[in-house]
Design an enzyme around this catalytic site. Structure first.
Site, PDB file in Angstrom:
ATOM      1  N   CYS A 135       0.824  -1.199   0.000  1.00 18.99           N
ATOM      2  CA  CYS A 135       0.000   0.000   0.000  1.00 18.99           C
ATOM      3  C   CYS A 135       0.871   1.267   0.000  1.00 18.99           C
ATOM      4  O   CYS A 135       1.521   1.554  -0.987  1.00 18.99           O
ATOM      5  CB  CYS A 135      -0.981  -0.038   1.173  1.00 18.99           C
ATOM      6  SG  CYS A 135      -2.384   1.095   0.976  1.00 18.99           S
ATOM      7  N   HIS A 164      -3.808  -5.560   1.211  1.00 20.22           N
ATOM      8  CA  HIS A 164      -3.544  -5.893   2.609  1.00 20.22           C
ATOM      9  C   HIS A 164      -3.978  -7.342   2.882  1.00 20.22           C
ATOM     10  O   HIS A 164      -4.868  -7.860   2.226  1.00 20.22           O
ATOM     11  CB  HIS A 164      -4.319  -4.963   3.538  1.00 20.22           C
ATOM     12  CG  HIS A 164      -3.851  -3.545   3.505  1.00 20.22           C
ATOM     13  ND1 HIS A 164      -2.697  -3.124   4.125  1.00 20.22           N
ATOM     14  CD2 HIS A 164      -4.390  -2.439   2.922  1.00 20.22           C
ATOM     15  CE1 HIS A 164      -2.545  -1.827   3.929  1.00 20.22           C
ATOM     16  NE2 HIS A 164      -3.554  -1.386   3.197  1.00 20.22           N
TER      17      HIS A 164
END
Length: 491
Positions: A330, A427
């Site tokens: 991310c 994630h």
């Protein structure tokens, strides 16, 4: 009629999240339709619901404990700090913007409506709601307009259980001091005390418990033992867990910059018996790493400045020159590119920052946050992968022509031409055993194997539930909640 009970703590990290999770599993086990709720959460670890909303990671775990699908009503207000004085404000699962602390203090009246709406909707569906407070109810500077602790309890008129951590010391002072700082009506709704993380001979604590009950007039519902080798996803604090015989293990370093977010991505690696994982804040700690991970960040450009100022950029280049592997997740993935643009000043002052230049791509931060659960296949070997996206950036560039993950409707991330770097917006990429094993094998771990995080969490929840059953006076607790349970365990 739906009952509500609230767990408040004498301090942060006293054990509120864990006790709520344990109570949700215990009541579910005993035939009660129970749901967790946290009015206001401040945390950088979050989860995505099936409907595309964002809630605190702890509430997702508590939903699992109650065997429910996580819902945004379980955490109506989520604050994600992006500076020392400001945070992104998320209401009912969706970001409404950034606010400084004083601005949010004035916004609490509006946030209060969102909290009460969520609680009302949960009341329509469940027999019992177990509520988690935030921080401590004795934070007198935050009492005005409080929606996180006693302000909420007073509004809906629910009983409170107070939990305190004896492992950090001063437990009797924590309990008595907290009660002394409450108003008469607030103190009257505290119906029981739980002492958490006790080590040693309980008989040596008995006289103190008797004094506490006599001094406060409030019953001690029980003393929970310190559970060795126990792990459930943390709400925010990093667990600096170290493996034994670390010289024999695969060494992973995670750079813990100031605004690290969703570090629970690394939980399966911490629990892996073949891995020595360390969160590092000094560049010289990277020297023996087999794999370095740049995790998520709530303030990518400022964390990138911190990374450079602390010598990490040179250390990363040295690691790669010697053949090491690097994963960016991310915000960490965004840092690997050439440029990060924030034209609207969404995370900090408007402007652009030069990235690490390790992948040929650039990222532009956008106001609309991507909140999606995803599943697909790793391009490394076709292994199935599941995870979720929580990000505000859109990346583009040549590097993305070599994606890390393929979905049915697109691709994600990048793998460098020299096969040393892997970046992704996903994630939870280590949560499934096969996926973790594939990534660890790519990083150079011999006989790589992963763990099943869902199975580990289930075992931990069952162990926690058993501990509550053994060490708490559940008859008193049932009386406090006014929730009759079945005489047999449905499970």
């Amino acid at each position: 009629m739906t009952q509500t009970v609230m767990v408040q703590g004498t301090t942060s990290d006293a054990g509120k999240s864990i006790l709520v999770a344990g109570l949700c599993r215990w009541f579910h086990r005993n035939g009660i339709n129970v749901a967790p709720f946290k009015p206001q959460n401040m945390a950088l670890n979050s989860a995505v619901t099936a409907t595309g909303g964002e809630i605190g990671r702890a509430q997702a775990l508590q939903a699992q404990a109650a065997r429910l699908e996580p819902h945004t009503d379980m955490n109506s207000v989520l604050l994600k700090p992006n500076s020392d004085t400001g945070a992104q404000v998320i209401i009912h699962g969706h970001a409404i913007g950034n606010m400084e602390a004083l601005e949010y203090h004035h916004y609490k009246k509006t946030a209060r409506s969102a909290v009460l709406e969520s609680h009302y909707r949960l009341q329509q569906q469940y027999e019992l709601i177990v509520v988690e407070g935030a921080g401590s109810p004795a934070e007198i500077n935050l009492r005005e307009g409080d929606i996180a602790n006693m302000g909420f309890a007073e509004t809906i008129d629910c009983p409170v259980i107070l939990i305190a951590d004896i492992d950090r010391g001063g437990v009797f002072a924590h309990i008595v001091g907290t009660l002394a700082l409450l108003s008469d009506s607030e103190r009257a709704r505290v119906k029981g005390v739980v002492i958490n993380r006790f080590r040693g001979d309980l008989s040596l604590l008995t006289s103190g418990l008797e004094w506490l009950e006599q001094e406060t007039g409030i019953p001690v519902l029980g003393v929970l033992p310190y559970l060795d080798n126990f792990h459930l996803a943390a709400e925010d604090a990093i667990t600096h867990h170290q493996q034994c015989d670390s010289e024999k293990l695969f060494k992973i370093s995670v750079i813990a910059y100031p605004h690290i977010s969703n570090h629970t991505d690394l939980d399966p690696l911490q629990l892996n018996p073949g891995v020595d994982l360390r969160f590092v804040r000094s560049a010289d700690q990277l020297s023996e790493s087999d794999l370095i991970i740049l995790p998520g960040s709530k303030s990518v450009r400022s964390d990138l400045i911190w990374l450079r100022d602390n010598g990490f950029e040179a250390a990363l280049h040295r690691h790669l020159r010697y053949g090491g592997k690097l994963i960016g997740i991310c915000g960490g993935f965004q840092m690997l590119g050439t440029t990060i643009h924030d034209p609207e000043g969404l995370e900090s002052e408007a402007g652009s920052s030069i990235g690490l230049g390790l992948l040929e791509m650039q990222t532009t931060l956008q106001a609309e946050k991507q909140l999606t659960r995803m599943s697909g296949k790793l391009t490394l070997n076709g292994t199935h992968i599941e995870g979720y996206e929580i990000h505000m950036g859109y990346s583009e560039g040549e590097a993305l022509s070599r994606p890390a993950v393929c979905f049915s409707n697109g691709v994600d991330g990048a793998i460098s031409e020299d096969d040393q770097l892997l970046g992704t917006y996903l994630h939870g990429l280590f949560d499934q055993a096969d996926t973790a094993a594939a990534l660890l094998a790519w990083a150079g771990m011999e006989a790589a194997a992963g763990i099943d995080l869902a199975q580990q969490s289930e075992q931990a929840l069952e162990r926690l539930c058993d501990a509550l059953d053994e060490h708490l006076d559940m008859a008193k607790l049932i009386e406090v909640t006014n929730t009759p349970v079945s005489s047999t365990h449905p499970e």
